[in-house]
Design an enzyme around this catalytic site. Structure first.
Site, PDB file in Angstrom:
ATOM      1  N   CYS A   1       0.831  -1.211   0.000  1.00 20.22           N
ATOM      2  CA  CYS A   1       0.000   0.000   0.000  1.00 20.22           C
ATOM      3  C   CYS A   1       0.863   1.258   0.000  1.00 20.22           C
ATOM      4  CB  CYS A   1      -0.899   0.029   1.240  1.00 20.22           C
ATOM      5  SG  CYS A   1      -2.040  -1.333   1.316  1.00 20.22           S
TER       6      CYS A   1
ATOM      7  N   ASP B   1     -26.917   4.660  29.191  1.00 17.06           N
ATOM      8  CA  ASP B   1     -27.877   5.420  28.424  1.00 17.06           C
ATOM      9  C   ASP B   1     -28.522   4.398  27.491  1.00 17.06           C
ATOM     10  OD1 ASP B   1     -29.120   7.541  26.998  1.00 17.06           O
ATOM     11  OD2 ASP B   1     -27.570   7.332  25.488  1.00 17.06           O
TER      12      ASP B   1
END
Lengths: 55, 775
Positions: B60, B462
């Site tokens: 890469c 939550d």
């Protein structure tokens, strides 16, 4: 034993050369991408022109 | 190795629906203004930094850099593989920065430009400084040890030779210590000036006295000098500090990359034209276009248009709110149905609801600064060591020893008790534990978060976006014919409506159908296999009643009512038979049709993790800003008995304060802006990576991915680490219990000091490595 007067500073001096080489390498950013450096070694892009010359 | 340390990046790519895949390419066709990120350099070039997704191997590097260098005007391109960042420089004006991102995309990578944080640059400089100190200390330690070993083993050494070796050691040790000891000297000085003690105080005293005594002893032709001990101590401590710093930098870099990945673009009006700009470049007063399916990029007031917005990231409320011109909208809300023109009132991080800001300040002020374990140890240890040394000197004087001998013995006590092991005991575990957490997808922000996490005995969750996935999903997939669902999902790929995006996540192939037409506000249709397929409201699909459940006539009439008003808008809020508040869309293909229910779905492993957390002895609560009837089913499914819905941020804090008053240590897990004050008030806090930016900044650690598992692992690793820290502290105590009497008796030689010190440091470090292992 007088030879130690030369040998000890020489040993320390050699160590110092190594230290300075390391600090230079650090300053020139050679340690900023350690993983990349290990992989760049495998890249052969830089030898292509040489190959075309030899053939 | 490199792959293992970044296992979750590909998973992240698919997480925030609005910013990836098909929508990105749509934005690309519009003029993209990246001037905010392009920074001019002194030599007339322009530079830009990008976080790059998809970098996996050495090939890469060559591919990306090669592609970049082929672009016109590019003078330099360098990919940093360690932190997946690309720096490109080009001759000013020769290249449109957007071309860089396009080129990356053409090569199969995704680039996210960012402005490097000042803090990160400072940390990089600090890391280089620490490495220099470490190199000097290492060099000095090796060379002095070379000389010291000769002295220890040289039985036939003449006194002159020994003095020569000692002076040579001094020549190396004194400048090296003066240079490499700076971080400790400075920190000790800071602590003393603030009238407190930290671990660096006894270190500084020990090192300074050891060096001073050694010089005096050498001048007196004595047999023993402690240059090696002093320098070796500095070396070991610097190793610990450098590693700790490197780990912090690595997590910081990853957090920076994630922020760059999350950064959205906004559509700003420049005259009559719309230009895409990075959200970071927005300023108050800008006029923005917010299309359906996009997140509102900054706080603002609606100038024109009307729509419904999903504010679940702000308030936890899952039912959409209708907005029209004049209404205030907050950054992070999801625009559902209509395009809005927005006047920006606050941009770039400043975006905040007043009430939350006020609560946050209060919570941060009220948070009792829990003393870190290391500081607690230092406060007990430092005075004890110095008192012991003073008593030793006094004792020997009373026993009739000379002043010189008494002081030498006292200094030997200081050297042997120099808290090498003690000051490595905790950071070493922290480094290894953050590394282990990093691999399981938890990025630790605060250094002492691991200690506090281990102390938690109550977890407050939550609901929206924390127990449930941040993006809605199809919930009745099992009840739908698989082929039909597949077709519907593929058709949904062509729409940007939030419900269609949710449905598109079920798609197996990412290839949309050709020739799809969207009827804004109604749905999408295409001809598939010679038969027309429609996806959208019931009316749009030609369904006046539900084809699958005819018995639900009453409910259906209600659906139709809503559909008649604004057809491609979800019929919401508990209108279906499950009472789970699901939004619904319909799909028809020829004479086959179905209803698809879409709602916030629990994270796939939520039940398991909740069970496991309970097994760890934690008390569980749910505090949600959402309606009671939306919270109840979640609490029921997870078997959490203590839950409350419809809470304001202030009520959440009040609840946490009440728990704290009972003596509980609360771990808060939340993602919404409304959770930020509660996160700050809790003993320790976690938030998912999809959380609002401000909330993430409050959290002690951030976890990645769609699973809740990292929460459980964080607690498990933290507890294991805490155990190891305590073990290490006990080990240091035992070491001192043995070594100190020997030193007080005046039996310590430089050899014993060196062995004891390195032995204890290595033992503590090896023990810390166990934090890495699975249970």
């Amino acid at each position: 034993m007088n030879v130690l007067v030369y040998l000890v500073p020489m040993a320390v001096g050699l160590g110092l050369i190594g230290l300075i080489a390391f600090l230079w390498a650090l300053r020139s950013g050679q340690y900023s991408d350690v993983e990349g450096a290990a992989l760049r070694v495998l890249s052969d892009d830089d030898i292509e022109p040489e190959q075309s010359e030899s053939r | 190795m490199s792959l293992r340390s970044w296992p979750w990046i590909p998973a992240f790519a698919g997480m925030n629906g609005e910013t990836n895949g098909q929508t990105k390419t749509i934005e690309m066709s519009e003029a993209l203004d990246l001037s905010h990120y392009a920074k001019p350099a002194a030599d007339g070039t322009c530079g830009m930094d990008l976080a790059v997704e998809g970098v996996a191997c050495g090939a890469c590097i060559a591919r990306i850099e090669g592609a970049m260098k082929k672009l016109p005007g590019v003078t330099d391109a360098r990919l940093n593989f360690t932190n997946r960042r690309l720096h490109v420089a080009w001759a000013d004006g020769a290249l449109e920065p957007a071309r860089i991102i396009e080129t990356l995309e053409a090569n199969g990578y995704r680039g996210h430009p960012f402005v490097p944080l000042r803090a990160e640059e400072e940390e990089a400089a600090e890391a280089r400084r620490l490495t220099r100190y470490l190199a000097v200390a290492g060099f000095a330690a090796m060379n002095i040890m070379l000389l010291s070993v000769s002295v220890w083993s040289g039985n036939d050494m003449t006194p002159e030779t020994r003095d020569f070796f000692h002076w040579a050691s001094a020549l190396i040790a004194l400048p090296a210590a003066a240079y490499a000891g700076q971080p400790f000297f400075r920190s000790a000085w800071r602590a003393l000036r603030a009238h407190s003690l930290n671990m660096d105080v006894p270190i500084t005293v020990g090192v300074t006295l050891a060096l001073a005594m050694s010089v005096i002893e050498t001048a007196n032709h004595a047999k023993a000098a402690y240059f090696d001990s002093a320098i070796m101590l500095l070396f070991f401590l610097l190793v610990g500090r450098t590693l700790e710093h490197a780990m912090r930098r690595k997590t910081r870099a990853v957090a920076g990359n994630l922020a760059a990945l999350k950064a959205d673009t906004a559509h700003r009006f420049a005259g009559d034209e719309v230009v895409s700009v990075p959200v970071a470049a927005l300023e108050a007063g800008d006029r923005l276009l917010v299309r359906p399916g996009e997140r509102v990029p900054a706080d603002g007031t609606v100038q024109s248009g009307h729509s419904e917005i999903d504010e679940s990231l702000i308030t936890g409320e899952t039912a959409p709110r209708a907005v029209a011109s004049g209404a205030t909208v907050y950054a992070g809300s999801l625009n559902y149905s209509g395009a809005l023109t927005l006047n920006v009132t606050a941009a770039g991080g400043a975006a905040l609801i007043d009430e939350i800001e006020r609560l946050l300040e209060k919570a941060a002020g009220a948070k009792s600064r829990t003393l870190r374990l290391a500081d607690r140890a230092a406060r007990v240890y430092a005075p004890m060591v110095h008192v012991t040394a003073a008593l030793t000197a006094a004792g020997w004087l009373i026993a009739g020893a000379s002043l010189h001998d008494a002081i030498v013995t006292a200094i030997a006590v200081l050297i042997i008790t120099c808290p090498c092991a003690l000051s490595l005991a905790i950071p070493a575990v922290q480094v290894v534990a953050s590394g282990a957490l990093f691999k399981s997808g938890v990025i630790v922000n605060a250094g002492d978060a691991i200690e506090r996490l281990a102390e938690a005995d109550t977890v407050v969750f939550d609901k929206t976006g924390t127990l449930t996935l941040p993006e809605p999903r199809v919930v009745n997939a099992g009840a739908i014919d698989a082929d039909l669902l597949k077709m519907a999902a593929r058709l949904a790929l062509s729409s940007r409506h939030p419900l269609a995006l949710a449905l598109a996540r079920e798609a197996i192939s990412a290839k949309p159908f050709g020739n799809v037409t969207e009827q804004p506000g109604h749905g999408v249709r295409a001809v598939i296999g010679g038969v027309e397929a429609r996806l959208g409201s019931a009316e749009f699909c030609g369904l006046t009643h539900n084809p699958l459940i005819p018995a639900q006539a009453g409910i259906q009439s209600q659906n139709r009512e809503i559909s008649d008003v604004r057809p491609w808008v979800p019929a919401c809020a508990g209108t279906n038979e499950n009472g789970n508040g699901a939004s619904q869309i319909y799909f028809a293909h020829g004479d086959k049709s179905t209803r698809i229910e879409i709602t916030q779905k629990l994270r796939p492993d939520a039940a398991e993790v909740v069970q496991a957390l309970r097994g760890l002895g934690l008390d569980l609560h749910i505090l949600s800003g959402d309606r009671d009837d939306a919270v109840a089913p979640v609490a029921r499914d997870l078997g959490i008995a203590h839950w409350q819905g419809g809470l304001t941020p202030a009520e959440k804090i009040a609840f946490i304060e009440a728990l704290k008053a009972e003596g509980r240590r609360v771990l808060m897990v939340g993602d919404g802006l409304n959770d930020a004050p509660a996160l700050a008030a809790a003993h320790v806090s976690l938030s998912p990576v999809s959380a609002a930016d401000l909330t993430q900044a409050q959290a002690d650690a951030v976890f990645l991915g769609d699973r809740l598992k990292p929460v459980q692992e964080a607690v498990a690793v933290a507890r294991r680490s805490r155990r190891l820290m305590t073990e290490n502290l006990w080990f240091a105590a035992v070491y001192n219990a043995i070594a100190v009497p020997v030193a007080i008796a005046g039996l310590v030689t430089p050899l014993i000091a060196a062995l004891a010190m390195s032995g204890s440091s290595i033992t503590v470090t090896l023990n810390a490595l166990r934090a890495h292992r699975g249970r």
